[in-house]
Design an enzyme around this catalytic site. Structure first.
Site, mmCIF file in Angstrom:
data_model
loop_
_atom_site.group_PDB
_atom_site.id
_atom_site.type_symbol
_atom_site.label_atom_id
_atom_site.label_comp_id
_atom_site.label_asym_id
_atom_site.label_seq_id
_atom_site.Cartn_x
_atom_site.Cartn_y
_atom_site.Cartn_z
ATOM 1 N N ASP A 13 0.823 -1.222 0.000
ATOM 2 C CA ASP A 13 0.000 0.000 0.000
ATOM 3 C C ASP A 13 0.851 1.263 0.000
ATOM 4 O O ASP A 13 0.413 2.307 0.489
ATOM 5 C CB ASP A 13 -0.965 0.022 1.195
ATOM 6 C CG ASP A 13 -1.815 -1.225 1.299
ATOM 7 O OD1 ASP A 13 -2.483 -1.557 0.306
ATOM 8 O OD2 ASP A 13 -1.808 -1.870 2.361
ATOM 9 N N ALA A 39 -3.444 -8.085 -3.959
ATOM 10 C CA ALA A 39 -2.841 -6.765 -4.124
ATOM 11 C C ALA A 39 -3.920 -5.768 -4.513
ATOM 12 O O ALA A 39 -4.940 -6.134 -5.094
ATOM 13 C CB ALA A 39 -1.761 -6.829 -5.202
ATOM 14 N N HIS A 41 -4.087 -1.777 -6.265
ATOM 15 C CA HIS A 41 -3.457 -0.562 -6.767
ATOM 16 C C HIS A 41 -4.544 0.462 -7.058
ATOM 17 O O HIS A 41 -5.515 0.157 -7.751
ATOM 18 C CB HIS A 41 -2.674 -0.835 -8.059
ATOM 19 C CG HIS A 41 -1.540 -1.792 -7.883
ATOM 20 N ND1 HIS A 41 -0.732 -1.794 -6.778
ATOM 21 C CD2 HIS A 41 -1.070 -2.777 -8.691
ATOM 22 C CE1 HIS A 41 0.194 -2.735 -6.910
ATOM 23 N NE2 HIS A 41 -0.007 -3.355 -8.053
ATOM 24 N N THR A 300 -9.588 -5.053 0.885
ATOM 25 C CA THR A 300 -10.438 -5.489 1.997
ATOM 26 C C THR A 300 -11.343 -4.396 2.546
ATOM 27 O O THR A 300 -12.363 -4.697 3.162
ATOM 28 C CB THR A 300 -9.570 -5.996 3.155
ATOM 29 O OG1 THR A 300 -8.777 -4.908 3.650
ATOM 30 C CG2 THR A 300 -8.654 -7.122 2.703
ATOM 31 N N SER A 412 5.962 12.507 -4.236
ATOM 32 C CA SER A 412 4.553 12.714 -4.566
ATOM 33 C C SER A 412 3.864 13.506 -3.463
ATOM 34 O O SER A 412 4.076 13.250 -2.277
ATOM 35 C CB SER A 412 3.861 11.367 -4.757
ATOM 36 O OG SER A 412 2.486 11.535 -4.982
#
Length: 427
Positions: A13, A39, A41, A300, A412
């Protein structure tokens, strides 16, 4: 071939999908090499948000190939749902390629995942219950069904019957449960395989052709180094190897193909699931980070555990993944905090240690040693260079780089593609 590997340096994450998407613009091929639909994204651009689980981030570039390598475990039904969702939003998926050697996740893997977690009770791993671990177990036991098998009706039928017989005996003995039946699985999954048939190929050959043609290949990692089954917080880990070295096994390229390894991290730390987390926060600062950073699992929906940045973790990740460049995400999330902290070392039984312990009981006894730095209040979401950042934010990043021993190539300041800033050319 010029190639870059993108890996998570924490517990997943970290924003790998966004960085992969950002770097994919200059790549010819984007390939995933490990994990499955556990996973998650999240990619944002053009005012739209896309959440991917199995599909590589490069899918949004029509002129580039998006590859699911042989090291990925594929739930064909879940993959079709994801592809259909993209198609419905006008995103073409014709550029997807799936390895014919990738292992297939079937309903008995999901059932086994559920039963195993229930059996562990208070010692549960905290899996996403997507069947990932059981699929990798079958692979190691040499009873797994691969995409090439799924496409051949007679092969799939025979292998499925054999596995159901085995799983029934195992489920009965271990859990007092039964396995999903042949009739509950075969038609749906064979049909799913037929729908995916045109995507399935020898992806190792595609990557070798890219090498011969001197094309640019971007390898997209899943999860993070601290979830690696060998190098992570075992046993609270995933069932594969998210470290950069697994690119060779998970895609079929040689180790000399890798040019750079980009280690992606947040300006703080987060994790989903159980297991030791030395810098975890339970106070107002933790609440601030979770809510401002929207720290809820893509797969989740569970609230993520959050904590201060841990340079012990990053140094470990740098070493075992050969990280050459650092990408630091979500710096804006820390805006407004009076003080920001970096864990520089641990105290274990009264002694200072600077390396990550392998023993879980020792790790639980570790207390973080923090270095405090002044925070910042300025809005940094529009900053496009380090010089534009407030002095305190810039000092924070420079200290992280110094402690971790890796220079920063990307930073970022928000979730959008446009808020990702490249400090040097990587290709």
């Amino acid at each position: 071939m010029s190639s870059i590997v993108v890996v998570g340096t924490q517990w997943g994450d970290e924003g790998k999908g966004k960085i992969t998407d950002f770097l994919a613009e200059q790549a010819d091929v984007i390939a995933r090499f490990s994990g499955g639909n556990n996973a998650g994204h999240t990619i944002q651009f053009g005012g739209e948000t896309y959440k991917l689980h199995l599909v590589p981030s490069g899918i949004f570039y029509k002129d580039k190939l998006a590859v699911i390598g042989n090291g990925v475990v594929v739930d064909p039904v879940a993959l079709l749902k994801e592809l259909d969702g993209l198609n419905e939003r006008g995103i073409s998926t014709d550029n997807l390629r799936i390895s014919n050697r990738a292992q297939v996740i079937l309903p008995y893997h999901l059932a086994q995942d559920e039963y195993e977690e229930r059996r562990r009770g208070d010692n549960k791993i905290g899996t996403t219950k997507k069947g990932i671990g059981p699929a990798y177990v079958d692979k190691a036991q040499r009873i797994g069904i691969r995409m090439a098998d799924l496409l051949e009706k007679e092969t799939f039928e025979r292998r499925l019957k054999e596995n159901i017989e085995y799983k029934n005996a195992y489920f009965k003995g271990m859990f007092n449960e039964t396995c999903p039946t042949f009739d509950e699985i075969f038609d749906e999954y064979y049909a799913a395989g037929q729908r995916l048939k045109d995507y399935v190929t020898d992806t190792a050959k595609i990557l070798d052709d890219a090498n011969v043609a001197d094309e640019k290949v971007l390898f997209e990692g899943a999860q993070g180094v601290m979830l690696d089954i060998d190098h992570g917080t075992y046993p609270f880990v995933t069932s594969s190897n998210p470290v950069a070295g697994n690119v060779t096994v998970g895609t079929g390229v040689g180790p000399t193909s890798v040019s750079k390894v980009i280690g992606v991290c947040k300006s703080y730390t987060s994790r989903v699931g159980d297991g030791p987390f030395p810098t975890e926060l339970f106070d107002e600062d933790g609440h601030h980070i979770r809510e401002v950073g929207r720290e809820y699992g893509t797969t989740t929906g569970r609230p993520r555990r959050v904590g201060w940045f841990d340079s012990v973790v990053l140094r470990h990740s740098r070493r075992v993944s050969g990280i050459t460049d650092l990408s630091i995400n979500s710096i804006d999330v820390l805006t407004g905090l009076d003080t920001v902290k970096i864990c520089t070392a641990y105290e274990l039984d009264g002694e200072k240690i600077t390396e990550y312990p392998a023993n879980l009981d020792q790790l639980r006894r570790c207390k973080p040693i923090f270095e405090e730095l002044p925070g910042w209040t300025e809005d940094i979401t529009g900053c496009r260079s380090l010089d534009e950042l407030p002095e305190n934010a810039r000092n924070y990043l420079e200290r992280i780089s110094e402690l971790c021993g890796v220079h920063i190539s990307i930073f970022s300041v928000g979730p959008d593609r446009e808020q990702t800033n490249l400090l040097e050319q990587l290709w």
